[in-house]
Design an enzyme around this catalytic site. Structure first.
Site, PDB file in Angstrom:
ATOM      1  N   GLY A 193      37.553  50.600  41.574  1.00  0.00           N
ATOM      2  CA  GLY A 193      36.455  49.858  40.956  1.00  0.00           C
ATOM      3  C   GLY A 193      35.318  49.730  41.939  1.00  0.00           C
TER       4      GLY A 193
ATOM      5  N   LEU B  34      35.271  53.163  36.446  1.00  0.00           N
ATOM      6  CA  LEU B  34      35.446  53.458  35.029  1.00  0.00           C
ATOM      7  C   LEU B  34      34.126  53.584  34.286  1.00  0.00           C
ATOM      8  CD1 LEU B  34      37.363  53.845  32.634  1.00  0.00           C
ATOM      9  CD2 LEU B  34      37.529  51.355  32.445  1.00  0.00           C
TER      10      LEU B  34
ATOM     11  N   ASN C  91      40.104  55.943  35.226  1.00  0.00           N
ATOM     12  CA  ASN C  91      40.752  54.648  35.026  1.00  0.00           C
ATOM     13  C   ASN C  91      41.912  54.555  36.012  1.00  0.00           C
ATOM     14  OD1 ASN C  91      42.181  52.402  34.146  1.00  0.00           O
ATOM     15  ND2 ASN C  91      41.822  52.809  31.985  1.00  0.00           N
TER      16      ASN C  91
ATOM     17  N   ASP D 183      37.525  42.410  37.972  1.00  0.00           N
ATOM     18  CA  ASP D 183      37.367  41.594  36.772  1.00  0.00           C
ATOM     19  C   ASP D 183      38.480  40.542  36.748  1.00  0.00           C
ATOM     20  OD1 ASP D 183      37.174  40.534  34.203  1.00  0.00           O
ATOM     21  OD2 ASP D 183      36.652  42.454  33.298  1.00  0.00           O
TER      22      ASP D 183
ATOM     23  N   THR E 103      29.339  44.886  49.513  1.00  0.00           N
ATOM     24  CA  THR E 103      29.112  45.139  48.092  1.00  0.00           C
ATOM     25  C   THR E 103      28.025  44.233  47.522  1.00  0.00           C
ATOM     26  OG1 THR E 103      30.733  43.521  47.308  1.00  0.00           O
ATOM     27  CG2 THR E 103      31.545  45.716  47.853  1.00  0.00           C
TER      28      THR E 103
END
Length: 252
Positions: free
Chosen positions: A73, A97, A129, A152, A227
């Site tokens: 991710g 993704l 994925n 998430d 990030t």
């Protein structure tokens, strides 16, 4: 890509792609069916497409090195960019993704390679994925580092099965990590932080790094600073919750 004057998606001053043209939803449903190519096995990955300067051809006999770091991710690629110069000898890949976001990272890496000859040749990105296809990309004990930064949280209990750290998925990550390899996790959601820490703590193939080991690991400092999500948390003076664990050998 090089004619940035005629391409508004690239900044004229930096030559890098502009994020506003690649924005997407913050998260995607990892259980939904998406359509993108998936290698049958790790041997099917064409390294010459990802690291053309290091692998001029896809001849398997020339593959003296394999991917060692995986950023799961990877978002807009900030961690990959920072890791690239910190560990210039390691091959790394970001797994994302969201289509637009993975395309942004691809263009960002290409632009950085043009602007900095000889650098950023060890990083790449793939749209995939990771909750479904880790074994398609990595052999047993291939990786030395896996990163899970600000995943998430999937707050609703019925959606906890979508979380990227879970007892079941840790089995797959343990397969891909070599003994001594490290999983790095960070979040600004306390409940998710406790969830990830508990999953790792209870798994027989992982043990926590000591405080001394954390302080000596240069990758740890990047978890909260490299990030876009981490920088936003820092600007808002928010808290983060880390869990960093080592892959250990199975008990005899």
């Amino acid at each position: 890509m090089l004619d940035n004057d005629a391409n508004p998606t690239f900044s004229k001053s930096t030559g890098l792609p502009r994020k506003r043209f690649y924005r997407a939803r913050a998260h995607s449903n990892p259980l939904s069916d998406s359509h993108f190519p998936v290698p049958i096995s790790p041997n099917e990955i064409d390294y010459s497409l990802h690291y053309p300067q290091l692998f001029p051809s896809n001849d398997q006999r020339d593959r003296t090195k394999k991917i060692e770091f995986a950023d799961i991710g990877c978002g807009f690629g900030g961690l990959l960019i920072s890791l690239s110069t910190l560990f210039p000898e390691a091959l790394m890949i970001g797994m994302e993704l969201r289509d637009k976001v993975s395309e942004y990272v691809k263009e960002r890496i290409l632009a950085l390679r043009v602007a900095n000859p000889g650098q950023y040749q060890n990083i790449s990105v793939v749209r995939t994925n990771s909750m479904k296809y880790i074994p398609n990309y990595f052999e047993k004990a291939q990786l030395s580092k896996m990163f899970f930064l600000f995943p998430d949280p999937h707050f609703k209990e019925k959606n906890h099965r979508r979380r990227v750290i879970s007892p079941f998925l840790l089995d797959e990550y343990a397969y891909a990590l070599r003994v001594g390899g490290i999983i790095y996790t960070i979040t600004d959601v306390e409940e998710l932080g406790e969830w990830m820490k508990t999953c790792l703590e209870n798994h027989p193939l992982f043990e926590a790094l000591t405080l001394e080991e954390l302080e000596a690991d240069p990758a740890v400092e990047l978890l909260s600073s490299a990030t876009e999500e981490g920088q936003k948390v820092a600007r808002n003076e928010g808290r983060t919750f880390q869990a960093v664990y080592r892959r250990v050998a199975a008990a005899p």
